[in-house]
Design an enzyme around this catalytic site. Structure first.
Site, PDB file in Angstrom:
ATOM      1  N   PRO A  61       0.746  -1.244   0.000  1.00  0.00           N
ATOM      2  CA  PRO A  61       0.000   0.000   0.000  1.00  0.00           C
ATOM      3  C   PRO A  61       0.784   1.307   0.000  1.00  0.00           C
ATOM      4  O   PRO A  61       1.261   1.752   1.041  1.00  0.00           O
ATOM      5  CB  PRO A  61      -0.833  -0.087   1.279  1.00  0.00           C
ATOM      6  N   GLU A  62       0.879   1.919  -1.146  1.00  0.00           N
ATOM      7  CA  GLU A  62       1.190   3.342  -1.224  1.00  0.00           C
ATOM      8  C   GLU A  62      -0.121   3.987  -1.667  1.00  0.00           C
ATOM      9  O   GLU A  62      -1.139   3.308  -1.740  1.00  0.00           O
ATOM     10  CB  GLU A  62       2.331   3.609  -2.214  1.00  0.00           C
ATOM     11  N   LYS A  95      -2.022   8.033   2.558  1.00  0.00           N
ATOM     12  CA  LYS A  95      -2.199   6.590   2.731  1.00  0.00           C
ATOM     13  C   LYS A  95      -3.183   6.266   3.849  1.00  0.00           C
ATOM     14  O   LYS A  95      -3.330   5.108   4.229  1.00  0.00           O
ATOM     15  CB  LYS A  95      -0.844   5.941   3.053  1.00  0.00           C
ATOM     16  N   ARG A 101       1.918  -9.138   8.651  1.00  0.00           N
ATOM     17  CA  ARG A 101       2.915  -8.630   9.595  1.00  0.00           C
ATOM     18  C   ARG A 101       2.298  -7.918  10.797  1.00  0.00           C
ATOM     19  O   ARG A 101       3.004  -7.548  11.721  1.00  0.00           O
ATOM     20  CB  ARG A 101       3.883  -7.691   8.867  1.00  0.00           C
ATOM     21  N   ARG A 153      16.459   2.757   3.756  1.00  0.00           N
ATOM     22  CA  ARG A 153      15.670   2.041   2.740  1.00  0.00           C
ATOM     23  C   ARG A 153      16.450   2.017   1.452  1.00  0.00           C
ATOM     24  O   ARG A 153      17.310   2.860   1.216  1.00  0.00           O
ATOM     25  CB  ARG A 153      14.338   2.759   2.464  1.00  0.00           C
TER      26      ARG A 153
END
Length: 264
Positions: A2-3, A53, A106, A254
């Site tokens: 999900p972006e 988001k 998660r 990242r």
DNA sequence: AACACGACCTGGTAGC
DNA sequence: TGCTACCAGGTCGTGT
């Protein structure tokens, strides 16, 4: 998953399935504070909105169910709540027998119930403009950029500046605009900033289109032109434009992927 | 203000 | 096959 584009697809799919239903009860297994079930039960779903988001499920009594999918979350409707899979973290049972399910392997997703006015105030104070709204003009973007010394990639991923870009689409927008992700955003010339602004809008709009088609669901085969990923996850592969191998570096902990020849 | 890092979590996979 | 190490689309809190 999900972006912004995927979250938008989730909202569009959810909207017709849940708006005007009432939440009868909820099983909260993870991802939400205790008391959440009690606070939503008996409330009607008035609307499904999105900011960056964030998913905002507007409920009766001026309350909003605030959902953030984080890394691996997904939110969707099922026709019969009795057939909710065991992997669901949360099940909301609706008054027409259907269900709204949060899945998240998660368990990093977060769901909370807030007073609508309070939440909207907090979000508008903390979140930068959503690139798919009229507020995201080239001038507004340039103004934000002038005030920051962050490297371009980190700036784009900072939700306080711009709402909705994540690791994939930040990289793809920089590639489309031919901007070096390491370059301080402040030092980009106006033409480059404008190019980056357009790239953000076009990348996200294109990605929304393909996310929505891809999200049509089983049995609904839409021949979607899937969004072309040019750099993300493609370390070592040739750039589509100049054949230079795509590089991977680390920024803010990242991975950043870019073409060292095209992006300057 | 900017940046690095760990925490939060689980699952997939590359490498040995 | 089985183990380990590392990686993952996000955000927050802490410390420098």
């Amino acid at each position: 998953m999900p972006e912004l584009p995927e979250v938008e697809a989730v909202c569009r799919k959810l909207r017709p399935a849940v708006v005007d239903r009432k939440i009868v009860s909820a099983d909260i297994r993870r991802c939400a504070p205790v008391g959440t079930a009690e606070r939503v039960s008996g409330r009607s779903i008035l609307a499904v909105a999105r900011v960056g988001k964030h998913i905002l499920i507007r409920l009766s009594a001026a309350v909003t169910l605030h959902v953030h999918l984080r890394m691996s979350g997904n939110l969707f409707a099922i026709p019969d709540h009795r057939f909710c899979g065991a992997s669901a973290r949360i099940l909301f049972r609706l008054n027409d027998g259907s269900g709204m399910v949060l899945e998240d392997p998660r368990a990093l997703a977060r769901v909370e119930v807030c007073e609508t006015a309070e939440l909207d105030r907090a979000l508008s104070a903390a979140a930068g403009p959503d690139p798919l709204t009229p507020a995201f003009t080239a001038a507004a973007f340039a103004g934000l950029a002038r005030a920051s010394r962050q490297p371009a990639k980190l700036f784009l991923m900072d939700q306080r500046r711009v709402s909705g870009l994540g690791n994939i689409y930040a990289a793809e927008a920089l590639y489309r605009a031919r901007v070096d992700p390491r370059k301080p955003i402040q030092r980009l010339t106006k033409p480059r900033l404008d190019r980056l602004h357009s790239a953000i809008v076009s990348v996200l709009s294109d990605a929304v289109q393909s996310a929505v088609s891809a999200y049509a669901g089983p049995g609904e085969f839409l021949e979607a032109e899937s969004f072309p990923i040019h750099v993300y996850g493609r370390e070592g592969e040739p750039c589509a434009v100049c054949r230079t191998p795509i590089r991977r570096i680390s920024q803010g902990g990242r991975s950043t992927y870019f073409c060292p020849a095209c992006q300057r």
